[in-house]
Structure formats: C-alpha cells, structure tokens
Enzyme design. Structure first.
Site, PDB file in Angstrom:
ATOM      1  CG  ASP A 197      -8.061 -59.496  13.329  1.00 35.82           C
ATOM      2  OD1 ASP A 197      -9.276 -58.559  13.233  1.00 35.82           O
ATOM      3  OD2 ASP A 197      -8.251 -60.452  12.686  1.00 35.82           O
ATOM      4  CG  ASP A 213     -18.628 -67.610  25.775  1.00 38.34           C
ATOM      5  OD1 ASP A 213     -18.531 -68.188  26.811  1.00 38.34           O
ATOM      6  OD2 ASP A 213     -19.168 -68.094  24.751  1.00 38.34           O
ATOM      7  CG  HIS A 246     -12.356 -58.556  11.593  1.00 38.19           C
ATOM      8  ND1 HIS A 246     -11.216 -59.235  11.688  1.00 38.19           N
ATOM      9  CD2 HIS A 246     -13.016 -59.162  10.459  1.00 38.19           C
ATOM     10  CE1 HIS A 246     -10.975 -60.009  10.497  1.00 38.19           C
ATOM     11  NE2 HIS A 246     -12.053 -60.082   9.722  1.00 38.19           N
ATOM     12  CG  ASN A 260     -18.741 -70.980  29.172  1.00 40.25           C
ATOM     13  OD1 ASN A 260     -19.537 -71.494  28.247  1.00 40.25           O
ATOM     14  ND2 ASN A 260     -18.054 -69.722  29.178  1.00 40.25           N
ATOM     15  CB  ALA A 353      -3.567 -65.987   1.845  1.00 39.03           C
ATOM     16  CB  SER A 438     -12.130 -62.666   8.226  1.00 40.04           C
ATOM     17  OG  SER A 438     -11.323 -61.821   7.844  1.00 40.04           O
TER      18      SER A 438
END
Length: 596
Positions: A197, A213, A246, A260, A353, A438
């Site tokens: 990506d 995170d 992205h 967490n 794809a 996506s």
C-alpha cells in the site's frame, strides 16, 4: 485526501465529530488531473477524539446499543406514531425499515446529532408510549468483546463506530475472536500478512510518528519500494512510512492493537504485519513496483497479501504481465492474495482483483446492500463492509439508496492532504469519510489469516481451500449463489473460523482463467495510462458517477480465455485498451494503479 471522481460529492456520514467539507474549485481542477483531487477534507482534533458518549443509564453504562435507534412500544400505528412524536417532542424520528415481531413495537431511527438516551427519556414522558429504550446489543456465548472505547470513553464502545465488525450488518468478528482464543491462537497470532500500500505509520522516524493504536502490533520485514528497491534479495530502504493515510487505515483494520483500552479494534490483531510501500504520496504506483512487492512479500514469509488497489477500468492482463506473473508465483507458493474489486460502478472487476488466483472483494453498506460505488462481475468472490450508501441498482428490502449511511472507521492521520498541503504524519484521529472496496479487502485478508490460525483446514491450507471455506460460510444476501453482485455473499469470519461446517460452497463454480500473451500485436511501445486518482479515501458525496473514462488505441493484446471445465470450450479475443481521464492524456512508459 484523494478520491475517485466517481464518488465525489458525498456528504460526510457517520457518527463523527464536526466535519468541514472543502469543495473542488477551479484552482483544483489541474490537481485533479494530476491525481490530487480533493473532494472532502475532514479535520478532527485529538482533544475531541475521545469525548464521553451518552450511556443508556448509570446502571447500564457498559451495555452497548445500536446508534440512532430506539425501540418504542405504542398502540399507534407506525405512521401515526412518527407524526405524534415529531409534533410533541420536535425530534425528527423516521421509520428504520426494520420490523419487529412484538405487537405494537416499532424500531425508529433518530437524526445523526440526536442523543439516543435523551430521545428515549423524551418519548417515555409522552402519554401512550409504553416504553422507549435504546436498541441494546447482546452477544452470544463464546463471543469476545474487547475493551477498546472508540470515541465513547466506555468499555466496548468501539462497537458504535465499527458496525462493520459486528453482526448482523458486518462480519461477526466477536465470534471469530472467541473461536481463535479457544484455539489458543488469539487474533491470528503467528500468521504474517503483507500490506502492499502507501506505507504504514508503524514507527517513529524523524517527523514521522507511529500511530498511537499500533502499540503492541508486530511489524516484520518492512520495505519501501517507492524510495528503494531490492538488490541481492535485500531491501535498500527499510522505512516504508505512510505519506497518505490509506495504508495506515488498511493496516489498522487488519491488526490495530485490540483490548488495550484505547481507540478501535483490529481483526487479526496479533498477526504480524509486513509493511511494503508500493504507492507514492499521491496513491499511485507502477505495475512493476507492485509486482516486486508481491515477490518480496512471498520471499519474506507472507502468508496473506492485501492489495487495496486497482488499475483503471479497461486495463487488461496483457498490459500488466509482470504483476500477473508475480500473483501466479504467490499462488503457487501457497500465499493467499486478496484485492479490492474497484470503485468505478462497473459491471466488471478491475485488476488485480480480476486476476486468476486473487480473492476479489466487493463492498457492502450497513444495510447489507451492495455499496453504490462497488464494482461487480463474474470474477467477484465475496463482499465485505466498505461503508457508504446503498446502490440504486439493487431492488431488495435491504437497500435504501436515499439513506445517508455510515462510513468505515479506523485510526489514521488526523488531517487530509490538499493541493497546497500534505498530511501531518504525526497527528492521528478516528476520521469519518473513509469508504470503498479498499476498506472491504482487509476484512477478507484478516479472515484468511484467521482461518489459517484456527486450524479448521489443517496446518497448511492452500489458497484455494481458504477461498472455498470463506465462500462456503459467507452470508447469502440476494439472488442465486454465486451472482455477479455479491459473489458468494457477505464475509462471515465467525462461521469461517468455527470448527466443522461446510468446507466448500454448495454450488461451486469454476472461475474463468485468462492467460495473457507475452507480446502485443501493435508497434506502440508506450501505452497511455490514466492519471492516478486515489479511491476509497475520505470523500464527500452521495455516490453519483460524474466522470467517465474513454479509451483510445494503444496496445492490442491477445488473451486466451478458458471457460469452466463443464463446457469444454475455448475462445480467443482481441481488444484494444488504454485509458484517459478528464481532458488530459498522459503518456508514460509503465502502467499505473491507484488506491481503492
């Protein structure tokens, strides 16, 4: 951020904080043609990111409930009840479209800005209302609910934003998490997922900061193939840091830190993520770079590869033989390759794809309807939540094209790029405005990793066996199975990771296999490629296709297509393909792809 022209103009949706939409001006038209289209720019301050949310009551503060919904009991019929509530409270309630089997019970939808608990209190005070309560969410035994608060500030509050992870609208992650905990492989621990990506905010380096995170998320074998390359099997640049947002979003969906007490959850949260940067800061990359990334991922132990990218509609396999070869190589090495179907409203799936050996993933909405932007076609395998609004081409009870439905949420950069300003790579937030195929593809990549970890298919399942399992356990949505709109249906990770159950679809169909020739039948050596525009990124509009692409001759490639074995026929077709966008055609010496 950069968006597909096909999804420009969509109003910000979801339960997020204040959003400021920046419209396209004439000064940005040139930027659009250069791949810097800005249709919706959203800013969310960190100070408002974790503002306390309303709880149902003091005693029920930890019980999650469906956003914008009330369960109301009254002797009044639905239409009269809605009118009565509006006139006596001023709250613009709407029928939700969901029925109830209980006599006199209705499920009503509230405005986005309306507090659920305050509305419940106001309705309970009205004569003739037996009860009015939030639509509380229960969880079956064996499911696991992490403590991540989302924006709510309360345990389990992630569910209010991550509808895409929960049942029935999403993929039933809590059940899958419980299954893997019982298998002693929580969060797909030990499985390696490569994210090819725009890079990932996976570490601190200079002005770049790690996403808050990702604490505890394991990253392995990072490689930047935009700034570097592979020499002697070694990556020359080990810092594939995101400049777009992205890739960080996609990686967060796959393996954001979970339980967490912070932010949101990731699906395969204990899997190892391999960051491979193949897209630049504009969300564009060449087929050769992506092919190199696929081979790098295979060589460095990836078991699953996520490709949330698409080539322009009309691209053929003969124009990207390097990538098709790399994907075939990955498949023969037992690596699962997953890619997004595309965001062009087309009736055919975009490459990569559409390539044989790739799991092609379309997108659904919170209504469990096909998303308005999602590409469809005979090579579509599955659908997963991508957010946004319902398609107007599907005429079932689940689909409501006029509704403004929520987007997908994950931690990424707090601001989005404009033509004059890049993103801040050191500020993060839970942004609204993200939707696209996506967002759907990483759900399936995570599911593949979780099936591997669960052991339901044995120690070393093949990519074909994993795809068959995901198809066999998918939730049927509409029409025959499979069909061109939904493939085999909505991904169901809970069922896919459960012991037993179907291993193959009940109505398996052999996919068409296309083999490209190695040469073109024209003397043109520099095919025209579309100007890159990113898709599946923040954007602002109800899905209305406003820009179409045109084709002109560039390179004629011959392909041989083998139909399913039951027909025993072979056809040969010849086509011409190149693509232009807007009024400008750019000639390049490679093939360009864009994020979806």
């Amino acid at each position: 951020m950069y968006s597909n022209p096909a999804i420009q103009g969509r109003a910000p949706a979801g339960a997020g904080g204040p959003a400021k939409a920046v419209r396209l001006t004439l000064a940005l038209v040139a930027a659009l043609l250069a791949g810097l289209a800005v249709t919706g720019v959203f800013s969310t301050t960190l100070s408002g990111l974790f503002s306390p949310a309303q709880s149902a009551s003091t005693g029920a503060a930890s019980i999650p409930y469906a956003p914008r919904q009330l369960v109301v009991s009254s002797v009044k019929p639905l239409t009269a009840l809605v009118t009565y509530i509006r006139s006596h409270t001023g709250i613009d309630v709407q029928p939700s479209g969901q029925g109830s089997d209980a006599a006199g019970e209705q499920i009503l939808e509230l405005p986005v800005s309306q507090s659920v608990t305050a509305a419940a209190s106001a309705l309970r005070a009205l004569p003739g209302i037996a009860y009015a309560v939030p639509n509380y969410i229960a969880n079956a035994a064996g499911r696991w609910i992490p403590n991540d608060p989302g924006r709510s500030g309360r345990t389990g509050g992630w569910q209010r934003l991550q509808w895409n992870f929960t049942a029935p609208d999403g993929i039933d992650a809590p059940r899958a998490w419980g299954n893997l905990i019982a298998d002693h492989r929580p969060g797909a621990r030990g499985v390696v997922i490569a994210v090819l990506d725009s890079g990932i905010a996976f570490r601190n380096w200079g002005t770049f900061k790690r996403s808050p995170d990702f604490g505890g998320t394991k990253f392995v074998a990072p490689c930047d193939l935009v700034a570097g390359t592979i020499k002697g099997g070694v990556c020359t640049d080990r810092f594939p840091l995101d400049r777009l947002g992205h890739g960080t979003f996609v990686a967060g969906t796959i393996a954001e830190a979970t339980n967490n007490g912070y932010g949101l959850t990731g699906l395969a949260y204990k899997a190892s993520v391999m960051p491979v940067r193949v897209l630049d800061a504009n969300g564009a990359g060449t087929s050769s770079t992506i092919a190199e990334g696929v081979r790098y991922a295979v060589a460095h132990g990836a078991q699953v590869i996520n490709l949330s990218i698409e080539f322009p509609p009309g691209t053929t396999s003969g124009e990207i033989p390097d990538l098709i070869s790399a994907i075939n190589y990955a498949h023969t090495k037992g690596v699962v390759v997953v890619a997004s179907a595309g965001n062009d409203y087309n009736t055919s799936v975009d490459f990569p794809a559409a390539a044989p050996g790739v799991i092609a993933v379309g997108a659904t909405t919170k209504d469990r309807c096909l998303a308005a932007y999602s590409d469809t076609g005979k090579t579509l395998d599955l659908v997963a939540p991508g957010g946004g609004d319902d398609s107007s081409t599907i005429h079932t009870a689940n689909c409501h094209p006029a509704r403004n439905l929520p987007d997908i949420y994950q931690m990424t950069f707090a601001n989005q790029a404009t033509a004059a300003k890049a993103v801040n790579v050191d500020a993060f937030a839970l942004q609204s405005g993200w939707f696209g195929t996506s967002m759907a593809a990483p759900d399936v990549s995570s599911a593949a990793a979780m099936v591997i970890a669960s052991g339901v298919l044995g120690a070393h399942p093949t990519p074909d066996a994993i795809l068959a399992r995901l198809e066999a356990t998918a939730r049927h949505l509409s029409g025959a199975t499979p069909n061109h709109k939904y493939g085999y249906g909505l991904l169901n990770i809970g069922a896919a990771t459960a012991k037993g159950g179907p291993l193959t679809p009940t109505n398996p169909v052999t996919n068409t296999t296309t083999t490209p020739t190695t040469t073109c039948t024209t003397t043109t050596t520099t095919p025209t490629a579309t100007t890159p525009t990113g898709t599946g990124t923040p954007s602002a509009a109800k899905a209305t296709k406003t820009t179409k692409t045109s084709t002109t001759p560039a390179c004629v490639s011959t392909t041989t297509t083998t139909t399913p074995a039951t027909t025993g026929t072979t056809t040969t077709s010849t086509g011409t393909t190149t693509t232009t966008t807007g009024t400008t055609t750019t000639t390049t010496t490679g093939t360009t792809t864009t994020t979806t």
